[in-house]
Write a protein that holds these residues in place. Structure first.
Motif, PDB file in Angstrom:
ATOM      1  N   ILE A  91       6.550  10.317   0.389  1.00 44.62           N
ATOM      2  CA  ILE A  91       5.774   9.369  -0.419  1.00 44.62           C
ATOM      3  C   ILE A  91       6.555   8.059  -0.471  1.00 44.62           C
ATOM      4  N   THR A  92       5.931   6.951  -0.049  1.00 48.25           N
ATOM      5  CA  THR A  92       6.599   5.635  -0.041  1.00 48.25           C
ATOM      6  C   THR A  92       5.916   4.707  -1.029  1.00 48.25           C
ATOM      7  N   THR A  93       6.726   3.975  -1.809  1.00 49.19           N
ATOM      8  CA  THR A  93       6.214   3.059  -2.828  1.00 49.19           C
ATOM      9  C   THR A  93       6.956   1.725  -2.718  1.00 49.19           C
ATOM     10  N   PRO A  94       6.244   0.600  -2.719  1.00 47.82           N
ATOM     11  CA  PRO A  94       6.936  -0.696  -2.619  1.00 47.82           C
ATOM     12  C   PRO A  94       7.743  -1.015  -3.882  1.00 47.82           C
ATOM     13  N   ILE A  95       8.932  -1.631  -3.687  1.00 47.79           N
ATOM     14  CA  ILE A  95       9.739  -2.124  -4.809  1.00 47.79           C
ATOM     15  C   ILE A  95       9.358  -3.589  -5.022  1.00 47.79           C
ATOM     16  N   ILE A  96       8.809  -3.889  -6.184  1.00 45.21           N
ATOM     17  CA  ILE A  96       8.321  -5.246  -6.458  1.00 45.21           C
ATOM     18  C   ILE A  96       9.161  -5.851  -7.575  1.00 45.21           C
ATOM     19  N   ILE A  97       9.790  -6.973  -7.291  1.00 41.91           N
ATOM     20  CA  ILE A  97      10.585  -7.704  -8.282  1.00 41.91           C
ATOM     21  C   ILE A  97      10.063  -9.137  -8.336  1.00 41.91           C
ATOM     22  N   LYS A  98       9.659  -9.555  -9.544  1.00 40.76           N
ATOM     23  CA  LYS A  98       9.102 -10.901  -9.766  1.00 40.76           C
ATOM     24  C   LYS A  98       7.963 -11.187  -8.794  1.00 40.76           C
ATOM     25  N   GLY A  99       7.122 -10.166  -8.596  1.00 42.49           N
ATOM     26  CA  GLY A  99       5.942 -10.345  -7.774  1.00 42.49           C
ATOM     27  C   GLY A  99       6.182 -10.288  -6.280  1.00 42.49           C
ATOM     28  N   GLU A 100       7.401 -10.039  -5.870  1.00 45.81           N
ATOM     29  CA  GLU A 100       7.719 -10.010  -4.443  1.00 45.81           C
ATOM     30  C   GLU A 100       8.216  -8.627  -4.049  1.00 45.81           C
ATOM     31  N   ILE A 101       7.726  -8.126  -2.894  1.00 50.52           N
ATOM     32  CA  ILE A 101       8.179  -6.833  -2.367  1.00 50.52           C
ATOM     33  C   ILE A 101       9.530  -7.037  -1.697  1.00 50.52           C
ATOM     34  N   GLU A 111       0.845  -1.202   0.000  1.00 53.92           N
ATOM     35  CA  GLU A 111       0.000   0.000   0.000  1.00 53.92           C
ATOM     36  C   GLU A 111       0.883   1.256   0.000  1.00 53.92           C
ATOM     37  N   PRO A 112       1.015   1.963  -1.125  1.00 48.74           N
ATOM     38  CA  PRO A 112       1.797   3.212  -1.141  1.00 48.74           C
ATOM     39  C   PRO A 112       1.233   4.202  -0.121  1.00 48.74           C
ATOM     40  N   GLN A 113       2.108   4.967   0.513  1.00 51.29           N
ATOM     41  CA  GLN A 113       1.705   5.896   1.559  1.00 51.29           C
ATOM     42  C   GLN A 113       2.178   7.308   1.233  1.00 51.29           C
ATOM     43  N   SER A 114       1.464   8.283   1.800  1.00 48.76           N
ATOM     44  CA  SER A 114       1.843   9.678   1.661  1.00 48.76           C
ATOM     45  C   SER A 114       1.512  10.383   2.969  1.00 48.76           C
ATOM     46  N   PHE A 115       2.489  11.061   3.535  1.00 46.51           N
ATOM     47  CA  PHE A 115       2.257  11.745   4.805  1.00 46.51           C
ATOM     48  C   PHE A 115       3.224  12.911   4.938  1.00 46.51           C
ATOM     49  N   GLU A 116       2.890  13.842   5.835  1.00 50.43           N
ATOM     50  CA  GLU A 116       3.742  15.001   6.091  1.00 50.43           C
ATOM     51  C   GLU A 116       4.464  14.826   7.409  1.00 50.43           C
ATOM     52  N   ALA A 117       5.669  15.415   7.470  1.00 48.16           N
ATOM     53  CA  ALA A 117       6.461  15.337   8.693  1.00 48.16           C
ATOM     54  C   ALA A 117       7.373  16.549   8.782  1.00 48.16           C
ATOM     55  N   SER A 118       7.714  16.945   9.986  1.00 45.97           N
ATOM     56  CA  SER A 118       8.687  18.014  10.212  1.00 45.97           C
ATOM     57  C   SER A 118       9.898  17.401  10.893  1.00 45.97           C
ATOM     58  N   ILE A 119      11.086  17.608  10.306  1.00 46.63           N
ATOM     59  CA  ILE A 119      12.289  17.002  10.861  1.00 46.63           C
ATOM     60  C   ILE A 119      13.399  18.042  10.974  1.00 46.63           C
ATOM     61  N   SER A 120      14.376  17.719  11.797  1.00 43.13           N
ATOM     62  CA  SER A 120      15.613  18.495  11.872  1.00 43.13           C
ATOM     63  C   SER A 120      16.730  17.623  11.325  1.00 43.13           C
ATOM     64  N   ASN A 121      17.589  18.189  10.467  1.00 40.68           N
ATOM     65  CA  ASN A 121      18.665  17.380   9.889  1.00 40.68           C
ATOM     66  C   ASN A 121      19.883  17.361  10.812  1.00 40.68           C
ATOM     67  N   LYS A 122      20.959  16.789  10.313  1.00 43.23           N
ATOM     68  CA  LYS A 122      22.176  16.632  11.117  1.00 43.23           C
ATOM     69  C   LYS A 122      22.696  17.969  11.629  1.00 43.23           C
ATOM     70  N   LYS A 123      22.495  19.039  10.810  1.00 43.32           N
ATOM     71  CA  LYS A 123      23.022  20.361  11.174  1.00 43.32           C
ATOM     72  C   LYS A 123      22.024  21.186  11.992  1.00 43.32           C
ATOM     73  N   GLY A 124      20.871  20.601  12.308  1.00 41.65           N
ATOM     74  CA  GLY A 124      19.889  21.306  13.125  1.00 41.65           C
ATOM     75  C   GLY A 124      18.874  22.114  12.348  1.00 41.65           C
ATOM     76  N   ALA A 125      19.002  22.165  11.019  1.00 43.36           N
ATOM     77  CA  ALA A 125      18.020  22.896  10.201  1.00 43.36           C
ATOM     78  C   ALA A 125      16.704  22.133  10.178  1.00 43.36           C
ATOM     79  N   ARG A 126      15.581  22.851  10.278  1.00 44.49           N
ATOM     80  CA  ARG A 126      14.274  22.198  10.350  1.00 44.49           C
ATOM     81  C   ARG A 126      13.534  22.357   9.024  1.00 44.49           C
ATOM     82  N   PHE A 127      12.876  21.278   8.608  1.00 46.33           N
ATOM     83  CA  PHE A 127      12.176  21.263   7.323  1.00 46.33           C
ATOM     84  C   PHE A 127      10.786  20.666   7.491  1.00 46.33           C
ATOM     85  N   ASP A 128       9.850  21.187   6.692  1.00 48.60           N
ATOM     86  CA  ASP A 128       8.533  20.559   6.535  1.00 48.60           C
ATOM     87  C   ASP A 128       8.594  19.703   5.282  1.00 48.60           C
ATOM     88  N   LEU A 129       8.207  18.421   5.391  1.00 48.38           N
ATOM     89  CA  LEU A 129       8.395  17.481   4.290  1.00 48.38           C
ATOM     90  C   LEU A 129       7.092  16.783   3.929  1.00 48.38           C
TER      91      LEU A 129
END
Length: 553
Positions: free
Chosen positions: A231-241, A210-228
């Motif tokens: 989107i996640t999508t399964p990788i399927i090879i020969k019918g297997e995730i 099931e592909p997903q889509s959601f929002e999140a706010s994170i801080s990176n390694k340097k402390g900068a904050r981002f609104d993101l």
């Protein structure tokens, strides 16, 4: 069967490749000596070609090529292999691989050339298909590389355990980590604890396909904050995730803009709800999409009553064109609109408003809406009307003063020049008025002036003009006069009216007036010249004993 016949039978029937035996006659002449059944089937040659020169059998562009190859074998006495194409008259085109082998006699002379031709058409087609597949695969790899590595969005892939497998440059910049620091590391290690549960929930759903889509706010390694946006999508090879692709969009600017817009809208709402002005939003067609609560107080109608109506709703019809022209010009030229108009009040009739409008556009220059602020200026307009009255009227008699008279005179002159409508000017002066002022006082004299102006107006028509120049001196424009006699008749009526006994403050007063008369008599006459003429005529009337009139010469 002898060995020779057996060998011939093998060549004739037992070999799938085409076999041609060509007899050498000279350096460039080659005669058919033998061809097997396979050669006959594919070339549709018959035994009739036996004994014939190659030049008599083969036609077209392939003949010079074959002659060159055969001659080379004879001259150099060694085998040659080459590829060529062959068109069968009754079948398809073939691609052949031919091997030419020279045969020698006991003297070492090349007497025959044996050509063994193998059909490699399917092999070539397979090779072509393989090369095309290889090209498509390489093209796909390049597209994937471009899509993945050069994408402005952050992209990475993880296996089923959430271990990072691939990351692009955009993700390195966003996260603040290098590729070497990321590959082989768990995705959840670089997330704040507050996001791990949410991310894990979406991760597990994606592994279920099931592909997903959601929002999140994170801080990176340097402390900068981002609104993101993730989107996640399964990788399927020969019918297997086998893993998950993750695309991360940085939406910090959009969210910042939305927060600013929300704050701006809140400020606008507070201003609109507390303002005593009319605040209106208009769409591109000039329809009202917002009306402030102040509408109820200012015009006596609810703001809801205006929503969906044209900006001309409850506006005086005489102001429609001016408003629409201003609205269209403002949008087309991205300019402010400022004008005055009349709007209907629920109980007070038509009130005057001053409108100021500003078109609002988006970043691409597209029209969003127009903000219009309208202020009730009814009291100001009434005050301006009073000022105009004071500026152009005599305060004692309410008659036009000298300034307004000059305007009426200019209009009369224009009408005379353009349409030929004649007119006359009368200049009047009360006889012996100074004596009344001196003996009865200025208040009494003012009442006399008022009565004098009243009697003059009664003698003139509605379209005529009478003005007070000052003191006891008056002037009138009498329109549509055909002759001096017409003017004299009006003056006689005026003298008759003025000669009636006056009653001022309970006292009877007898007064007379002297009148000067002039009419334009040439096309190039000027207002100044007319005033000079009528003034001279009045002077002559007073000099003639008063209580009379004189016409300019």
């Amino acid at each position: 069967m002898c060995e020779k016949e057996l060998l011939k039978s093998v060549f004739m029937h037992g070999i799938e490749d085409m076999v041609f035996v060509m007899r050498v006659e000279g350096s460039d002449t080659f005669v058919y000596d033998f061809l097997n059944n396979s050669a006959k089937e594919k070339t549709h040659f018959t035994d009739d070609v036996i004994g014939k020169d190659m030049r008599d059998v083969i036609q077209g562009s392939s003949l010079p090529f074959l002659l060159e190859k055969y001659a080379f074998v004879v001259a150099n006495k060694h085998t040659v292999t080459f590829e060529d194409s062959f068109h069968s008259p009754k079948s398809k085109d073939y691609v052949n691989e031919t091997r030419l082998n020279p045969l020698f006699n006991e003297n070492g002379e090349c007497t025959h050339v044996v050509a063994v031709t193998r059909d490699i058409t399917e092999l070539k087609e397979a090779e072509k298909a393989r090369n095309e597949s290889k090209r498509i695969l390489e093209h796909s790899k390049q597209r994937y590389k471009s899509l993945f590595e050069n994408n402005t969005d952050s992209i990475f892939s993880v296996d089923k355990q959430g271990i990072l497998q691939e990351v692009n440059l955009a993700f390195e910049k966003l996260s603040g980590y290098t590729k070497e620091e990321l590959i082989g590391r768990s995705t959840f290690d670089i997330l704040h604890e507050s996001l791990q549960r949410k991310s894990l929930r979406n991760f597990l759903r994606t592994l279920k396909g099931e592909p997903q889509s959601f929002e999140a706010s994170i801080s990176n390694k340097k402390g900068a904050r981002f609104d993101l946006m993730v989107i996640t999508t399964p990788i399927i090879i020969k019918g297997e995730i086998v893993g998950i692709y993750v695309v991360v969009k940085n939406i910090s600017e959009q969210r910042h803009a939305q927060r600013i817009l929300k704050e701006s809208e809140e400020r606008f709402r507070l201003i609109a709800e507390s303002s005593h002005d009319l605040i209106t939003l208009l769409d591109h067609d000039g329809n009202i999409i917002y009306a402030s609560p102040s509408y109820r107080q200012v015009v006596g109608f609810s703001p809801e009553q205006y929503i969906g109506h044209s900006l001309l709703y409850n506006v005086h019809s005489e102001d429609h064109k001016n408003i629409m022209d201003g609205f269209i010009t403002s949008i087309n030229e991205s300019s402010l609109i400022s004008l005055e108009y009349r709007a209907k009040h629920s109980s007070k009739g038509w009130n005057w408003f001053e409108m100021n409008g500003r078109p609002i556009f988006d970043e691409e220059g597209g029209f969003l809406h127009m903000v219009v602020v309208s202020r009730d200026v009814t009291h100001r307009k009434q005050y301006e009307d009073k000022l105009k009255l004071f500026a152009y009227h005599d305060p004692l008699t309410d008659l036009p003063n000298r300034r307004l008279f000059q305007t009426h005179l200019t209009d009369a002159m224009n009408d005379y020049h353009q349409n030929g409508h004649k007119f006359a000017i009368l200049m009047l002066d009360l006889d012996n008025f100074k004596a009344i002022n001196d003996h009865k006082g200025h208040d009494f004299g003012d009442d006399v002036i008022r009565e004098f102006s009243h009697r003059i107006k009664k003698c003139l028509r509605g379209n005529d003009t009478v003005a007070r120049l000052g003191g006891d001196e008056f002037i009138a424009i009498v329109h549509h006069i055909e002759s001096k006699q017409d003017v004299i008749e009006i003056v006689e009526r005026m003298r008759e009216q003025l000669n009636h006994t006056w009653e001022v403050r309970g006292e009877e007063v007898e007064l007379t007036t002297s009148v000067g008369i002039t009419m334009p008599n040439t096309e190039d006459i000027t207002p100044e010249a007319l005033m000079k003429q009528v003034d001279d005529a009045l002077y002559r009337a007073k000099g003639a004993g008063k209580n009379t009139y004189q016409v300019s010469k």
